[in-house]
Design a protein around this motif. Structure first.
Motif, PDB file in Angstrom:
ATOM      1  N   MET A   1       0.844  -1.168   0.000  1.00 24.35           N
ATOM      2  CA  MET A   1       0.000   0.000   0.000  1.00 24.35           C
ATOM      3  C   MET A   1       0.894   1.237   0.000  1.00 24.35           C
ATOM      4  N   LYS A   2       0.433   2.240  -0.665  1.00 19.05           N
ATOM      5  CA  LYS A   2       1.130   3.527  -0.684  1.00 19.05           C
ATOM      6  C   LYS A   2       0.115   4.600  -0.320  1.00 19.05           C
ATOM      7  N   THR A   3       0.573   5.595   0.399  1.00 13.80           N
ATOM      8  CA  THR A   3      -0.284   6.717   0.768  1.00 13.80           C
ATOM      9  C   THR A   3       0.335   7.998   0.222  1.00 13.80           C
ATOM     10  N   ASP A   4      -0.439   8.738  -0.553  1.00 12.07           N
ATOM     11  CA  ASP A   4       0.002  10.021  -1.104  1.00 12.07           C
ATOM     12  C   ASP A   4      -0.872  11.133  -0.544  1.00 12.07           C
ATOM     13  N   THR A   5      -0.256  12.272  -0.316  1.00 11.28           N
ATOM     14  CA  THR A   5      -0.985  13.456   0.125  1.00 11.28           C
ATOM     15  C   THR A   5      -1.243  14.334  -1.093  1.00 11.28           C
ATOM     16  N   LEU A   6      -2.487  14.694  -1.294  1.00 12.35           N
ATOM     17  CA  LEU A   6      -2.847  15.525  -2.442  1.00 12.35           C
ATOM     18  C   LEU A   6      -2.360  16.954  -2.231  1.00 12.35           C
ATOM     19  N   GLN A   7      -1.667  17.468  -3.219  1.00  9.93           N
ATOM     20  CA  GLN A   7      -1.146  18.835  -3.158  1.00  9.93           C
ATOM     21  C   GLN A   7      -2.096  19.824  -3.844  1.00  9.93           C
ATOM     22  N   ASP A   8      -2.726  19.379  -4.916  1.00 10.23           N
ATOM     23  CA  ASP A   8      -3.653  20.216  -5.683  1.00 10.23           C
ATOM     24  C   ASP A   8      -5.085  19.777  -5.421  1.00 10.23           C
ATOM     25  N   SER A   9      -6.020  20.670  -5.693  1.00 14.04           N
ATOM     26  CA  SER A   9      -7.423  20.261  -5.675  1.00 14.04           C
ATOM     27  C   SER A   9      -7.648  19.343  -6.874  1.00 14.04           C
ATOM     28  N   LEU A  10      -8.732  18.594  -6.851  1.00 17.50           N
ATOM     29  CA  LEU A  10      -9.030  17.715  -7.986  1.00 17.50           C
ATOM     30  C   LEU A  10      -9.276  18.531  -9.252  1.00 17.50           C
ATOM     31  N   ALA A  11      -9.889  19.692  -9.112  1.00 15.61           N
ATOM     32  CA  ALA A  11     -10.134  20.558 -10.272  1.00 15.61           C
ATOM     33  C   ALA A  11      -8.811  21.039 -10.863  1.00 15.61           C
ATOM     34  N   TYR A  13      -5.909  19.512 -10.605  1.00 17.36           N
ATOM     35  CA  TYR A  13      -5.283  18.331 -11.197  1.00 17.36           C
ATOM     36  C   TYR A  13      -5.840  18.075 -12.595  1.00 17.36           C
ATOM     37  N   LEU A  14      -7.170  18.073 -12.719  1.00 19.53           N
ATOM     38  CA  LEU A  14      -7.797  17.810 -14.018  1.00 19.53           C
ATOM     39  C   LEU A  14      -7.440  18.880 -15.037  1.00 19.53           C
ATOM     40  N   LYS A  15      -7.348  20.116 -14.593  1.00 21.51           N
ATOM     41  CA  LYS A  15      -6.955  21.219 -15.486  1.00 21.51           C
ATOM     42  C   LYS A  15      -5.531  21.004 -16.002  1.00 21.51           C
ATOM     43  N   LYS A  16      -4.635  20.611 -15.123  1.00 22.32           N
ATOM     44  CA  LYS A  16      -3.243  20.366 -15.514  1.00 22.32           C
ATOM     45  C   LYS A  16      -3.138  19.166 -16.458  1.00 22.32           C
ATOM     46  N   ILE A  17      -3.939  18.145 -16.224  1.00 20.70           N
ATOM     47  CA  ILE A  17      -3.950  16.972 -17.107  1.00 20.70           C
ATOM     48  C   ILE A  17      -4.412  17.397 -18.493  1.00 20.70           C
ATOM     49  N   GLU A  18      -5.486  18.174 -18.539  1.00 19.20           N
ATOM     50  CA  GLU A  18      -6.025  18.642 -19.819  1.00 19.20           C
ATOM     51  C   GLU A  18      -5.003  19.493 -20.569  1.00 19.20           C
ATOM     52  N   THR A  20      -1.884  19.127 -20.366  1.00 15.12           N
ATOM     53  CA  THR A  20      -0.694  18.268 -20.471  1.00 15.12           C
ATOM     54  C   THR A  20       0.516  18.853 -19.747  1.00 15.12           C
ATOM     55  N   SER A  21       0.265  19.553 -18.645  1.00 17.60           N
ATOM     56  CA  SER A  21       1.363  20.125 -17.871  1.00 17.60           C
ATOM     57  C   SER A  21       1.774  19.231 -16.698  1.00 17.60           C
ATOM     58  N   ARG A  22       1.119  18.080 -16.580  1.00 17.09           N
ATOM     59  CA  ARG A  22       1.523  17.099 -15.577  1.00 17.09           C
ATOM     60  C   ARG A  22       1.061  15.713 -16.005  1.00 17.09           C
ATOM     61  N   ASN A  23       1.683  14.701 -15.429  1.00 19.65           N
ATOM     62  CA  ASN A  23       1.303  13.315 -15.707  1.00 19.65           C
ATOM     63  C   ASN A  23       0.178  12.882 -14.784  1.00 19.65           C
ATOM     64  N   ARG A  24      -0.519  11.858 -15.208  1.00 20.61           N
ATOM     65  CA  ARG A  24      -1.563  11.290 -14.372  1.00 20.61           C
ATOM     66  C   ARG A  24      -0.925  10.606 -13.169  1.00 20.61           C
ATOM     67  N   ALA A  25      -1.655  10.588 -12.059  1.00 19.12           N
ATOM     68  CA  ALA A  25      -1.160   9.976 -10.831  1.00 19.12           C
ATOM     69  C   ALA A  25      -2.262   9.121 -10.217  1.00 19.12           C
ATOM     70  N   ALA A  26      -1.873   7.964  -9.707  1.00 17.17           N
ATOM     71  CA  ALA A  26      -2.834   7.009  -9.158  1.00 17.17           C
ATOM     72  C   ALA A  26      -3.709   7.631  -8.075  1.00 17.17           C
ATOM     73  N   ALA A  27      -3.103   8.326  -7.124  1.00 16.11           N
ATOM     74  CA  ALA A  27      -3.872   8.889  -6.019  1.00 16.11           C
ATOM     75  C   ALA A  27      -4.954   9.843  -6.514  1.00 16.11           C
ATOM     76  N   TYR A  28      -4.598  10.707  -7.458  1.00 15.20           N
ATOM     77  CA  TYR A  28      -5.573  11.661  -7.994  1.00 15.20           C
ATOM     78  C   TYR A  28      -6.645  10.965  -8.823  1.00 15.20           C
ATOM     79  N   GLU A  29      -6.251  10.005  -9.640  1.00 18.97           N
ATOM     80  CA  GLU A  29      -7.229   9.295 -10.464  1.00 18.97           C
ATOM     81  C   GLU A  29      -8.239   8.569  -9.581  1.00 18.97           C
TER      82      GLU A  29
END
Length: 108
Positions: A1-11, A13-18, A20-29
């Motif tokens: 198990m891995k535990t990640d702390t979210l740094q960005d809001s989900l919104a 994160y999704l904006k950055k994904i759209e 393409t300024s960041r990669n997808r991450a398991a915790a956020y997905e």
């Protein structure tokens, strides 16, 4: 198990994904899929599923709360590869055990 702390809001994160300024991450997905209102600072615990040692974590992960001891689906090959990487990384700090099994190590 891995535990990640979210740094960005989900919104964010999704904006950055759209953009393409960041990669997808398991915790956020997983946080997005959960439907919960995760906030920056919240922690997400998850594990990796699958059968190959090289898998995309964000596509092969489940929330830790979904793990079922009667239907285990954790990716053993993935975790064994991670352990082997750690053994290599710290090889200079260990020596083979005196026992007959050369695959066993002990700390120096």
């Amino acid at each position: 198990m891995k535990t990640d702390t979210l740094q960005d809001s989900l919104a964010q994160y999704l904006k950055k994904i759209e953009a393409t300024s960041r990669n997808r991450a398991a915790a956020y997905e997983l946080a997005v899929k959960s439907g919960r209102n995760y906030q920056p600072g919240d922690q997400v615990s998850y594990y990796i599923t699958g059968v190959k040692k090289t898998v995309s974590a964000y596509e092969n992960s489940r929330l830790a709360t979904e793990w079922d001891a009667s239907a285990r689906d954790e990716n053993v090959e993935y975790y064994v590869a991670k352990l082997n990487d750690l053994v290599k990384k710290f090889a200079e700090f260990v020596k083979p055990a005196a026992k007959a099994d050369p695959d066993q190590f002990q700390l120096i």
